[in-house]
Design a protein around this motif. Structure first.
Motif, PDB file in Angstrom:
ATOM      1  N   ALA A  48      -9.527  20.199   5.248  1.00  0.00           N
ATOM      2  CA  ALA A  48      -9.819  21.384   4.738  1.00  0.00           C
ATOM      3  C   ALA A  48      -9.576  22.584   5.438  1.00  0.00           C
ATOM      4  O   ALA A  48      -8.992  23.763   4.487  1.00  0.00           O
ATOM      5  CB  ALA A  48     -11.253  21.288   4.232  1.00  0.00           C
ATOM      6  N   LYS A  49      -9.532  22.872   6.509  1.00  0.00           N
ATOM      7  CA  LYS A  49      -9.159  23.836   7.381  1.00  0.00           C
ATOM      8  C   LYS A  49      -7.715  24.123   7.522  1.00  0.00           C
ATOM      9  O   LYS A  49      -7.218  25.144   7.874  1.00  0.00           O
ATOM     10  CB  LYS A  49      -9.820  23.843   8.675  1.00  0.00           C
ATOM     11  N   ALA A  50      -6.852  22.997   7.491  1.00  0.00           N
ATOM     12  CA  ALA A  50      -5.485  23.108   7.750  1.00  0.00           C
ATOM     13  C   ALA A  50      -4.519  23.802   6.542  1.00  0.00           C
ATOM     14  O   ALA A  50      -3.612  24.010   7.039  1.00  0.00           O
ATOM     15  CB  ALA A  50      -4.822  21.735   8.289  1.00  0.00           C
ATOM     16  N   VAL A  51      -5.311  24.039   5.692  1.00  0.00           N
ATOM     17  CA  VAL A  51      -4.404  24.509   4.435  1.00  0.00           C
ATOM     18  C   VAL A  51      -3.922  25.964   4.793  1.00  0.00           C
ATOM     19  O   VAL A  51      -2.872  26.309   4.164  1.00  0.00           O
ATOM     20  CB  VAL A  51      -5.196  24.484   3.143  1.00  0.00           C
ATOM     21  N   ASP A  52      -4.369  26.699   5.831  1.00  0.00           N
ATOM     22  CA  ASP A  52      -3.952  27.682   6.070  1.00  0.00           C
ATOM     23  C   ASP A  52      -2.923  28.132   7.265  1.00  0.00           C
ATOM     24  O   ASP A  52      -2.806  29.222   7.581  1.00  0.00           O
ATOM     25  CB  ASP A  52      -5.516  28.803   6.267  1.00  0.00           C
ATOM     26  N   VAL A  53      -2.538  26.996   7.676  1.00  0.00           N
ATOM     27  CA  VAL A  53      -1.878  26.884   8.747  1.00  0.00           C
ATOM     28  C   VAL A  53      -0.436  26.819   8.443  1.00  0.00           C
ATOM     29  O   VAL A  53      -0.122  25.957   7.738  1.00  0.00           O
ATOM     30  CB  VAL A  53      -2.279  25.602   9.644  1.00  0.00           C
TER      31      VAL A  53
END
Length: 124
Positions: A36-41
């Motif tokens: 869920a967090k890694a979508v911005d990487v």
């Protein structure tokens, strides 16, 4: 009395099954949170890896042996990106190392889908 013994035996057997997969379940839960967090990487931007450094270290610790080293590659790269900070020269050097990181991430993604039924964000 027979019911009590049957209930105790059923609960004991169930507890054994739950205990046996606790580590993998915990890893899968952490992996889903990471996804869920890694979508911005952006995998092409080393500075973005700093966003996942803490998660990558945690996942490296709890990962199954078949992807533990791959998480080490991702966490190590994220650590280097953190140390580089905003130094463009260092970040440019790091960008040349993204191939190994992307290979490791693909291994992690494949294992995540197969074992945890978690889809990690795609690398572009």
């Amino acid at each position: 009395m027979k019911r009590s013994l049957a209930l105790v035996a059923t609960l004991a057997a169930g507890a054994g099954v739950l205990t046996a997969c606790t580590d993998e379940q915990a890893y899968c839960v952490d992996l889903a949170k990471y996804a869920a967090k890694a979508v911005d990487v952006d995998p092409q931007k080393p500075v973005d890896y700093v966003k996942i450094l803490d998660d990558a270290k945690k996942l490296q610790q709890s990962a199954p042996t078949d992807v533990k080293d791959d998480w080490g590659v991702v966490a190590g790269f994220a650590e280097k990106a953190k140390q580089a900070g905003s130094d463009r020269v260092e970040l440019a050097k790091l960008s040349k190392e993204t191939g190994a990181v992307m290979t490791a991430y693909k291994n992690i993604s494949s294992q995540a889908k197969d074992s945890c039924k978690v889809d990690l964000p795609a690398l572009n």
